[in-house]
Motif scaffolding. Sequence first.
Motif, mmCIF file in Angstrom:
data_model
loop_
_atom_site.group_PDB
_atom_site.id
_atom_site.type_symbol
_atom_site.label_atom_id
_atom_site.label_comp_id
_atom_site.label_asym_id
_atom_site.label_seq_id
_atom_site.Cartn_x
_atom_site.Cartn_y
_atom_site.Cartn_z
ATOM 1 N N LEU A 1 17.626 0.095 13.487
ATOM 2 C CA LEU A 1 16.624 0.767 14.304
ATOM 3 C C LEU A 1 15.559 1.471 13.461
ATOM 4 C CD1 LEU A 1 16.121 1.062 17.299
ATOM 5 C CD2 LEU A 1 17.344 3.221 17.244
ATOM 6 N N ASN A 2 15.956 2.049 12.349
ATOM 7 C CA ASN A 2 14.990 2.776 11.518
ATOM 8 C C ASN A 2 13.993 1.845 10.824
ATOM 9 O OD1 ASN A 2 16.745 1.660 9.686
ATOM 10 N ND2 ASN A 2 16.809 3.462 8.358
ATOM 11 N N ASP B 1 6.864 -0.825 7.247
ATOM 12 C CA ASP B 1 5.804 -1.741 6.828
ATOM 13 C C ASP B 1 6.405 -2.932 6.100
ATOM 14 O OD1 ASP B 1 3.776 -0.129 7.814
ATOM 15 O OD2 ASP B 1 3.597 1.001 5.957
ATOM 16 N N PHE B 2 5.562 -3.949 5.902
ATOM 17 C CA PHE B 2 5.977 -5.083 5.089
ATOM 18 C C PHE B 2 5.979 -4.660 3.626
ATOM 19 C CE2 PHE B 2 4.152 -7.493 8.737
ATOM 20 C CZ PHE B 2 5.319 -8.118 9.108
ATOM 21 N N VAL B 3 6.934 -5.155 2.857
ATOM 22 C CA VAL B 3 7.046 -4.795 1.449
ATOM 23 C C VAL B 3 7.248 -6.036 0.599
ATOM 24 C CG1 VAL B 3 7.966 -2.483 1.886
ATOM 25 C CG2 VAL B 3 9.529 -4.395 1.664
ATOM 26 N N HIS B 4 7.090 -5.876 -0.682
ATOM 27 C CA HIS B 4 7.336 -6.897 -1.701
ATOM 28 C C HIS B 4 6.684 -8.237 -1.348
ATOM 29 C CE1 HIS B 4 9.892 -3.948 -3.499
ATOM 30 N NE2 HIS B 4 10.696 -3.933 -2.452
ATOM 31 N N ASP B 5 7.478 -9.280 -1.156
ATOM 32 C CA ASP B 5 6.913 -10.603 -0.918
ATOM 33 C C ASP B 5 6.533 -10.844 0.538
ATOM 34 O OD1 ASP B 5 9.429 -10.739 0.132
ATOM 35 O OD2 ASP B 5 9.997 -12.597 -0.876
ATOM 36 N N ASP B 6 6.725 -9.848 1.421
ATOM 37 C CA ASP B 6 6.336 -10.008 2.816
ATOM 38 C C ASP B 6 4.828 -10.162 2.966
ATOM 39 O OD1 ASP B 6 8.972 -9.644 3.511
ATOM 40 O OD2 ASP B 6 8.734 -7.522 3.999
ATOM 41 N N ILE B 7 4.082 -9.504 2.110
ATOM 42 C CA ILE B 7 2.627 -9.527 2.237
ATOM 43 C C ILE B 7 2.084 -10.936 2.027
ATOM 44 C CG2 ILE B 7 0.471 -8.623 1.279
ATOM 45 C CD1 ILE B 7 2.189 -5.976 0.863
#
Length: 114
Positions: A56-57, A62-68
């Motif tokens: 849930l948290n 936000d998107f991090v690391h390779d998500d971008i």
Amino acid sequence: MYGVRHHKPSTDGCCASVAECTTGRRRASHPTGDRGDEQRWCMYLLVGLIATLCYLNGIQGDFVHDDIPAITLNKDVLGTGPVAQVFRNDFWGTPMADLSSHKSYRPLTTLTFR
């Protein structure tokens, strides 16, 4: 296959379940109903609730690391190109034939993100 009796629908009520027909025994019914089903549903609900609470948290994260590059900048995920392009590109949106391609082919994941 040998020695195994297959469950067949019965009109005389001899078998209420597959287990009954294969074992030849009837299950004793609980006087207040089948508590096993109730307990099973409670267990499923509890496991689902715990899993939801654990993640849930991260909903507002936000998107991090390779998500971008994989999600927020990937044209295949953003839907700016044709769907067929997903099957020609790698996970990062680079054509598989390109020398700079990572060669990680994951079209189902990319379609899911899309």
